[in-house]
Design an enzyme around this catalytic site. Structure first.
Site, PDB file in Angstrom:
ATOM      1  CD  GLU A  10      63.049  -3.357  29.608  1.00 43.49           C
ATOM      2  OE1 GLU A  10      63.251  -4.495  29.147  1.00 43.49           O
ATOM      3  OE2 GLU A  10      63.799  -2.392  29.414  1.00 43.49           O
ATOM      4  CG  ASP A 112      62.668  -3.750  25.886  1.00 45.49           C
ATOM      5  OD1 ASP A 112      61.456  -3.965  25.689  1.00 45.49           O
ATOM      6  OD2 ASP A 112      63.143  -2.612  26.071  1.00 45.49           O
ATOM      7  CE1 TYR A 322      60.361   3.566  26.249  1.00 41.15           C
ATOM      8  CE2 TYR A 322      62.255   2.985  24.901  1.00 41.15           C
ATOM      9  CZ  TYR A 322      61.673   3.128  26.137  1.00 41.15           C
ATOM     10  OH  TYR A 322      62.382   2.850  27.259  1.00 41.15           O
TER      11      TYR A 322
END
Length: 697
Positions: A10, A112, A322
DNA sequence: GCAAGGTC
């Protein structure tokens, strides 16, 4: 070239981690094609790991007719670059993906494992790789750790999750159909009827969010303040004064309050009881994005959108993990000790990091929320290459200290409650003290708990009552939402996502629906909600999201289909848009009126200090094209008051008079600089004022 | 260009 396994992820960071985890030597080769990164790993076979950049495909209107019309029900999926301006990079990105897919003989979707990730991978495989969605395997992992990624790769799911994909496609399409059609209906009614062009919008998330705010305005407007009284007794002990509060506060009437005060006046107090309580404050949980945005607002006053862009930068510099995560969990695989050791190399964090490293066992106090794709936000241990400044510095520090704090031991507060009896009436004194600092030491200065010292009181002791204080107060209306409480409200109702909420609030500001930090709804915002409540109440209701989620769940279970839900959506929208068209005149008039009022408000500074009957307004001179503040009575010929304004920057009415001369003031903001207040009185000695001095919030 | 969602 021989065939290889093609893995789609992703985002670039996931591609990097997956490639390194899969490579036999733990070091994948990084290549760049037309500025797009990808990786080659060897694990008995050649694996090419290619990132996408979130959604590269989106819903759009199909067919040639693109004009300003509604309703529109013919939609299709198309590459982002065909739909969005300034998306050239996404075109190149797709080219690179297609090229790399051509020679591959095996396809794996490693996006994801959630709703959006499933569609992102599906669209790439279907449209950019040549219909590979039906042969692709699915890699399912929940953290980006080496062991987990290797395990996931060695136990691939045989197929994509088509039910999940179908529900995701439905979510996009339903949102588009409601959002675009209703936004067009509002915009076009205003333009056709009032002749005003303004972009108006609404949608499944914007609608309810604006409605929360409008409801609060209604509560505030309808609030009836009621008076009440509070009583305090001034107690003297060891020559120090303390204020004990009456146990039965608040008191409803003045008579009652005075009666109580009268009985107590001149009497001695007797200590009735001394209670001691220990309050255990567990350490905080790790930051998910929403919690970090809330805390950054409380600690630094940063708006959620600023926190969001700042964390993104820190993440790109590899300083923090993240940030767009909903997780409050820190799995051990992130390597607590290693991070602490690295942070201890930094002078500022040395002492605290070493203190934690000395603990026999490190265990974070995790929260309930988890995220299928990422852990909570934590510092990676990397030190910045150049010194951080401004928001970056503050938010990094907050993330580091929060990371420390979650490993801390509980803090213990001692609460002492002394009850004093004065002629049959009870008053209390409360003392507070931190007896065990625990995690608070690590989280300083972001959680300050004040100590309220109290001398030693003993049961049966007599104390002097110096006097009684009666205070007349009125109940307060519910407070306006702040960026923080609004964000929390959205989270509570599960509308929007961690990545979009701050942006959607920003959209409401951009549309002119709301203003100010303590959010006020404009006439326009009220008119939009009014209209939608009449014609399409579902789109402003949080129920809509709940229903959509239910329908998506039904699709996942095979009980519903996308076709049926889209058909129902269209059926409902046909009725809604027909109604809106039939009533276009009324709708357009209401919205135009609100827009007009908003425009006048934006220009009106305050009452004219010369004639006192007109209003000073920001006017653009047609002759010189310069702006100035002029009296509205000029057009009647009764007042010629005019005052110069700065020609650069944004000028807004401040809604405050000058603190020094009581003339009207304006707020001036230059791009990238702080706002200041300007008094219009040419003779004022404090023409230029800081926001704080002027008392503007 | 209007949604909401992902990403830099």
């Amino acid at each position: 070239m021989e065939g290889y396994t093609f893995v789609i992820t992703e985002k670039p960071d996931a591609a990097y981690r997956i490639a390194n985890a899969l490579d036999d030597k733990g070091k994948a080769e990084r290549l760049v094609e037309k500025g797009i990164p990808y990786f080659i790993a060897y694990r008995k076979e050649k694996i090419v790991v290619v990132p996408t950049l979130g959604h590269l495909y989106t819903v759009t209107q199909s067919g040639k007719e693109q004009g300003s019309r509604y309703p529109v029900f013919n939609i299709k999926w198309a590459p982002l670059y065909q739909v969005k301006r300034k998306a050239d990079r996404s075109r190149i990105w797709l080219q690179v993906i297609s090229n790399l897919a051509r020679e591959a003989n095996r396809f794996i979707d490693a996006c994801d494992y959630d709703l959006e990730g499933s569609i992102i991978g599906y669209c790439i495989l279907k449209y950019a790789c040549g219909e590979k969605q039906s042969v692709a395997k699915r890699m399912k992992y929940s953290t980006l750790t080496k062991e987990e990624l290797q395990r996931a790769y060695d136990s691939l799911l045989p197929n994509l999750n088509f039910a999940l994909i179908e529900s995701g496609l439905t979510r996009h399409e339903v949102d588009w159909l409601y959002g675009v059609n209703l936004s067009r209906a509002l915009t076009l009614a205003t333009k056709r009827i009032g002749g005003y062009y303004a972009t108006l919008s609404t949608g499944r998330v914007q609608g309810p969010t604006l409605k929360f705010l409008v409801e609060r305005e209604r509560d505030i407007a309808g609030f009836v303040p009621t008076p009440y009284w509070t009583i305090k007794a001034q107690i003297t002990k060891e020559e120090k004064q303390f204020e004990a509060t009456y146990k039965r506060n608040p008191v409803k009437t003045k008579e009652e309050a005075e009666k109580i005060a009268e009985t107590c006046r001149g009497k001695k107090g007797i200590v009735e009881s001394v209670e001691e309580k220990k309050l255990i404050l567990p350490p905080p949980v790790p930051f998910d994005l929403g919690e970090l945005q809330s805390e950054a607002y409380s600690s630094f006053g940063y708006l959620p959108i600023l926190t969001s862009t700042t964390t993104q930068q820190l993440y790109l510099e590899a300083l923090i993990s993240y940030p767009r995560t909903g997780s409050q969990k820190l799995p051990p695989q992130i390597g607590y000790e290693d991070i602490l050791k690295k942070l201890s190399a930094w002078h500022e964090y040395n002492r605290l990091a070493r203190e934690l490293l000395a603990e026999p066992k490190l265990k974070p106090n995790e929260g309930k929320k988890s995220d299928p794709a990422h852990p909570a936000i934590y510092p990676t241990g990397k030190l910045p290459e150049k010194a951080l400044v401004g928001a970056g510095k503050n938010i990094f520090d907050l993330v580091v200290r929060r990371f420390f704090a979650v490993f801390g031991s509980p803090a213990i507060r001692q609460i002492i409650r002394v009850t004093i009896n004065i002629d049959g009436e009870s008053f209390t004194l409360t003392g507070k003290k931190t007896v065990e600092e625990g995690w608070l030491r690590f989280y300083n200065p972001y959680r300050k708990l004040e100590d309220v010292p109290l001398p030693l009181f003993q049961k049966g002791q007599e104390v002097e009552v110096e006097g009684l204080i009666l205070e007349n107060k009125v109940t307060q209306p519910p407070p306006r939402y702040s960026p923080k409480t609004l964000l929390q409200k959205m989270e509570e109702h599960n509308i929007g996502t961690k990545a979009t909420r701050a942006g959607i609030i920003q959209t409401l500001y951009d549309r002119g629906y709301i203003r100010d930090e303590k959010v006020m709804v404009s006439e326009l915002g009220v008119a939009v909600i009014d209209t939608l409540e009449k014609f399409c109440p579902s789109v402003v209701s949080v129920e809509f999201t709940r229903q959509l989620e239910e329908q998506m769940e039904a699709i996942r279970q095979g009980k519903e289909t996308k076709e049926r839900i889209i058909a129902r959506t269209i059926e409902n929208l046909k009725e809604v848009t027909t109604n809106l068209k039939v009533n276009e005149k009324a709708v357009g008039e209401q919205l135009s009126r609100a827009l007009q009022m908003a425009k006048i408000r934006q220009k009106t500074i305050g009452s004219c200090p010369i004639c006192h009957s007109g209003k000073l307004s920001i006017i653009q001179s047609k002759k010189t094209n310069k702006r100035f503040a002029g009296c509205t009575n000029y057009f009647k010929g009764t007042c010629k008051a005019a005052f110069p304004l700065p020609q650069r920057g944004i000028i807004e009415p401040s809604e405050r008079v000058c603190y020094s001369c009581k003339w009207p003031t304006v707020q001036v903001s230059l791009r990238g600089k702080k706002r200041w207040i300007l008094c219009l009185n040419p003779a004022c000695l404090n023409k230029i004022q800081k926001i704080k001095e002027a008392g503007v919030k």
